[in-house]
Design a protein around this motif. Sequence first.
Motif, PDB file in Angstrom:
ATOM      1  N   GLU A  61       0.703  -1.674  -0.101  1.00  6.62           N
ATOM      2  CA  GLU A  61      -0.037  -0.057   0.313  1.00  6.62           C
ATOM      3  C   GLU A  61       1.158   1.365   0.036  1.00  6.62           C
ATOM      4  O   GLU A  61       2.207   1.235  -0.135  1.00  6.62           O
ATOM      5  CB  GLU A  61      -1.405   0.187   1.145  1.00  6.62           C
ATOM      6  N   THR A  62      -0.043   2.510  -0.195  1.00  8.51           N
ATOM      7  CA  THR A  62       1.200   3.027  -0.311  1.00  8.51           C
ATOM      8  C   THR A  62       0.175   4.292   1.012  1.00  8.51           C
ATOM      9  O   THR A  62      -0.940   4.204   1.389  1.00  8.51           O
ATOM     10  CB  THR A  62       0.615   3.838  -1.944  1.00  8.51           C
ATOM     11  N   LEU A  63       1.120   5.701   0.871  1.00  8.50           N
ATOM     12  CA  LEU A  63       0.357   6.926   2.302  1.00  8.50           C
ATOM     13  C   LEU A  63      -0.535   7.352   0.696  1.00  8.50           C
ATOM     14  O   LEU A  63      -2.262   7.419   2.525  1.00  8.50           O
ATOM     15  CB  LEU A  63       1.167   7.728   2.217  1.00  8.50           C
ATOM     16  N   VAL A  64      -0.931   7.567  -0.293  1.00  4.05           N
ATOM     17  CA  VAL A  64      -2.644   8.410  -0.319  1.00  4.05           C
ATOM     18  C   VAL A  64      -2.128   7.129  -1.646  1.00  4.05           C
ATOM     19  O   VAL A  64      -2.216   6.758  -2.281  1.00  4.05           O
ATOM     20  CB  VAL A  64      -1.806   9.614  -1.181  1.00  4.05           C
ATOM     21  N   GLU A  65      -3.718   7.552  -2.190  1.00  4.24           N
ATOM     22  CA  GLU A  65      -4.179   6.520  -2.810  1.00  4.24           C
ATOM     23  C   GLU A  65      -5.468   6.984  -3.581  1.00  4.24           C
ATOM     24  O   GLU A  65      -5.953   8.095  -3.314  1.00  4.24           O
ATOM     25  CB  GLU A  65      -5.036   5.001  -2.680  1.00  4.24           C
ATOM     26  N   TYR A  66      -5.998   7.045  -5.131  1.00  5.76           N
ATOM     27  CA  TYR A  66      -6.379   7.844  -5.862  1.00  5.76           C
ATOM     28  C   TYR A  66      -8.275   7.473  -5.280  1.00  5.76           C
ATOM     29  O   TYR A  66      -8.309   6.391  -5.283  1.00  5.76           O
ATOM     30  CB  TYR A  66      -6.754   8.130  -7.431  1.00  5.76           C
ATOM     31  N   ASN A  67      -9.302   8.055  -5.497  1.00  4.43           N
ATOM     32  CA  ASN A  67     -10.732   7.667  -5.417  1.00  4.43           C
ATOM     33  C   ASN A  67     -10.986   7.255  -6.808  1.00  4.43           C
ATOM     34  O   ASN A  67     -10.875   7.713  -7.559  1.00  4.43           O
ATOM     35  CB  ASN A  67     -11.683   9.288  -5.013  1.00  4.43           C
ATOM     36  N   SER A  68     -11.871   5.987  -6.758  1.00  3.99           N
ATOM     37  CA  SER A  68     -11.647   5.061  -8.144  1.00  3.99           C
ATOM     38  C   SER A  68     -12.345   5.442  -9.053  1.00  3.99           C
ATOM     39  O   SER A  68     -12.290   5.545 -10.186  1.00  3.99           O
ATOM     40  CB  SER A  68     -12.397   3.982  -7.480  1.00  3.99           C
ATOM     41  N   LYS A  69     -13.552   7.324  -8.162  1.00  4.29           N
ATOM     42  CA  LYS A  69     -14.363   7.535  -9.345  1.00  4.29           C
ATOM     43  C   LYS A  69     -13.549   9.068 -10.099  1.00  4.29           C
ATOM     44  O   LYS A  69     -13.771   9.400 -11.021  1.00  4.29           O
ATOM     45  CB  LYS A  69     -15.701   7.909  -8.727  1.00  4.29           C
ATOM     46  N   THR A  70     -13.501   9.309  -9.108  1.00  5.92           N
ATOM     47  CA  THR A  70     -12.813  11.495  -8.758  1.00  5.92           C
ATOM     48  C   THR A  70     -11.380  11.441  -8.884  1.00  5.92           C
ATOM     49  O   THR A  70     -11.394  12.050  -9.468  1.00  5.92           O
ATOM     50  CB  THR A  70     -13.539  12.241  -7.390  1.00  5.92           C
ATOM     51  N   PHE A  71     -11.103  10.333  -8.300  1.00 12.65           N
ATOM     52  CA  PHE A  71      -9.452  10.596  -8.892  1.00 12.65           C
ATOM     53  C   PHE A  71      -8.444  12.041  -8.083  1.00 12.65           C
ATOM     54  O   PHE A  71      -7.787  12.044  -8.130  1.00 12.65           O
ATOM     55  CB  PHE A  71      -8.991  10.451 -10.908  1.00 12.65           C
ATOM     56  N   LYS A  72      -9.204  11.797  -7.150  1.00 15.76           N
ATOM     57  CA  LYS A  72      -9.023  12.842  -5.793  1.00 15.76           C
ATOM     58  C   LYS A  72      -7.895  11.856  -5.311  1.00 15.76           C
ATOM     59  O   LYS A  72      -7.874  11.285  -4.776  1.00 15.76           O
ATOM     60  CB  LYS A  72     -10.195  13.612  -5.331  1.00 15.76           C
ATOM     61  N   PRO A  73      -6.907  12.180  -4.703  1.00 14.52           N
ATOM     62  CA  PRO A  73      -5.756  11.518  -4.122  1.00 14.52           C
ATOM     63  C   PRO A  73      -7.426  11.677  -2.464  1.00 14.52           C
ATOM     64  O   PRO A  73      -7.911  13.111  -1.513  1.00 14.52           O
ATOM     65  CB  PRO A  73      -4.639  12.876  -3.475  1.00 14.52           C
ATOM     66  N   GLU A  74      -6.911  10.542  -1.536  1.00 14.39           N
ATOM     67  CA  GLU A  74      -7.453   9.959  -0.135  1.00 14.39           C
ATOM     68  C   GLU A  74      -6.762   9.459   0.165  1.00 14.39           C
ATOM     69  O   GLU A  74      -5.908   8.356  -0.025  1.00 14.39           O
ATOM     70  CB  GLU A  74      -9.098   9.189  -0.226  1.00 14.39           C
ATOM     71  N   PRO A  75      -6.379   9.496   1.706  1.00 15.65           N
ATOM     72  CA  PRO A  75      -5.610   8.697   2.611  1.00 15.65           C
ATOM     73  C   PRO A  75      -6.144   7.213   2.446  1.00 15.65           C
ATOM     74  O   PRO A  75      -6.728   6.767   2.207  1.00 15.65           O
ATOM     75  CB  PRO A  75      -6.200   9.521   3.841  1.00 15.65           C
ATOM     76  N   GLN A  76      -4.497   6.574   2.722  1.00 14.67           N
ATOM     77  CA  GLN A  76      -4.617   5.271   2.878  1.00 14.67           C
ATOM     78  C   GLN A  76      -3.443   4.601   4.002  1.00 14.67           C
ATOM     79  O   GLN A  76      -4.490   4.783   5.128  1.00 14.67           O
ATOM     80  CB  GLN A  76      -3.389   4.573   1.054  1.00 14.67           C
ATOM     81  N   LEU A  77      -2.166   3.982   4.153  1.00 12.51           N
ATOM     82  CA  LEU A  77      -1.636   4.271   5.107  1.00 12.51           C
ATOM     83  C   LEU A  77      -1.869   5.222   6.110  1.00 12.51           C
ATOM     84  O   LEU A  77      -1.167   5.847   6.650  1.00 12.51           O
ATOM     85  CB  LEU A  77      -0.805   4.509   4.482  1.00 12.51           C
ATOM     86  N   ALA A  78      -1.522   6.215   5.217  1.00  8.71           N
ATOM     87  CA  ALA A  78      -1.743   7.714   5.590  1.00  8.71           C
ATOM     88  C   ALA A  78      -3.261   8.691   6.340  1.00  8.71           C
ATOM     89  O   ALA A  78      -4.335   8.033   6.179  1.00  8.71           O
ATOM     90  CB  ALA A  78      -1.175   9.695   4.754  1.00  8.71           C
ATOM     91  N   THR A  79      -4.071   9.058   8.037  1.00 10.38           N
ATOM     92  CA  THR A  79      -4.482   9.354   7.372  1.00 10.38           C
ATOM     93  C   THR A  79      -5.225  10.880   7.503  1.00 10.38           C
ATOM     94  O   THR A  79      -6.368  11.676   6.999  1.00 10.38           O
ATOM     95  CB  THR A  79      -4.996   9.055   9.086  1.00 10.38           C
TER      96      THR A  79
END
Length: 532
Positions: A61-79
């Motif tokens: 995993e990454t710290l940040v992932e893209y939202n599958s629909k909007t492709f805006k960055p969202e938290p993953q391993l980061a909060t």
Amino acid sequence: MRAPAPLLAIAAAVAVFTAAALPATADAATFRYARSADLTSWDIHAQNVGTNNALHSAVYETLVEYNSKTFKPEPQLATGWKQVSPTQLRVSLRQGVKFSDGSPLTADDVKFSLERAKAKSSNYAVFTLGIDRVVVVDPQTIDIFSDLPNPVLVNQLTELRIMSRPWAEKNNTTIPKDIKVSEENYAHRNALGTGPFVLKSWSPDQRVVLTANPLWWGRGKFPGNVTEVVYTPIKSDATRTAALLSGEVDFVIDPSLQDVPRIRQQPNLKVLDGAENRTILLGMDQFRDELPGSNVKGKNPLKDVRVRQALYQAIDINAIQRVVLRGLAQPTGTLIARQVNGWTPKADVRWPYDAAAAQKLLAEAGYPQGFEVDFACSAGRYINDEQLCQAITAQWAKVGVKAKLRTLPFATYFPMIQRNEASIYLLGWGVPTFDAFYTLQSLVRSPGAGGDGNFNLGRFSNPQQDALIERIKKETDPATRNGLIEQALVKDHALISHIPLYNQIIPWAASKKVEITHRADNRIDWRQLKVN
């Protein structure tokens, strides 16, 4: 193994589609999918190619992932993250995350992983651009310091996957595998991540099996229900389609275009279409003083912009779109797709197809009879890539350019072109950051340190473009920055560092029991995937 229904048998290639090639189980929570190419390494920093990245994201995993629909960055391993200053980004880490061996994710693992991605043998330096140093603030917080303000740093973090430092040190794999050489490290065939799946086995060119990670922090937080993933690389278009039609696989990420109409007609199958943020283009060796294998001695025709323009204008992209790609392509005159920040209609203008103009340009450059040149193409990496290169070869022949076409499988093709062993080569360029700087830095800027020109494999170099790209890197005002991007893309149209062809339109083919969201980056969102 269930045999395909007679009316769906589609080629003699089906005869080689044996039980040894694909699993025959039908567990409702098993997701079985195929594509034409296998991954080349499990080392997350070894080779930046889409096939690898797609599978790696199931385990790492990454710290940040893209939202599958909007492709805006969202938290993953980061909060969350905060721009403390123009050159300091503070990232808060998710608490309670464990690697699949039970060890906790710490800020030290994140620091180690980001620094590992900067290593000389890493192919991910383009994503660490501007990262001067990483500082551990406390076990759940890191600061990322940039040497200059970086407006796309958060987007870059979507491709920098996190590895356990103790695991890497224990297994002597703190340095990424160099994809250009044959030597392997432990991380090449083994994996330890925090993601929804664990690598159970990998038999190259045969099968990858992933199983659900019982320690995944996201369990119960996302709708996905898959407990096992079985991935099978199947090079043959006919066999891949047969696997889907017979029910041996649930999903094909790269169905043959000629089979898509047949798949659409099946009551138990569906096709999902969407434009990918990937541009298919041709690179050209503009560095060597003489091209290996060419009949032109003592000079390199590809250094002459008139020759590059002639090659460009000899390509009938509309015929290729219609015949080779069956309409599933967006012809383009620029190096980025329309979803990428920085795209403008002004930049997206093609040199027109004109065989007579191409012949005139060749004559002006001193090649009235044309010349011979090496042309390398991948086999099965992109949609109809071999047929595409065959069509281009035929079109060039009409203006006197005799391209000596050679095709290679994905696993050997990319290391070859990265060793600068092709005079003209095919490349599909996706933009994980969804920002044009990623393309300009990687493809147009002169090769150098820190990711500059890391896929500029033709070694094009122009000081004015380098200076313009450097300004884009530093500029933080969005309007000014986008104006500079447009300027660089318009200038590239005149210089022809590469020959842009088209943006891929990707059809996915799946069983109707699969719930999956089509993504512009041609990746599966493993968190959302369901099999009913």
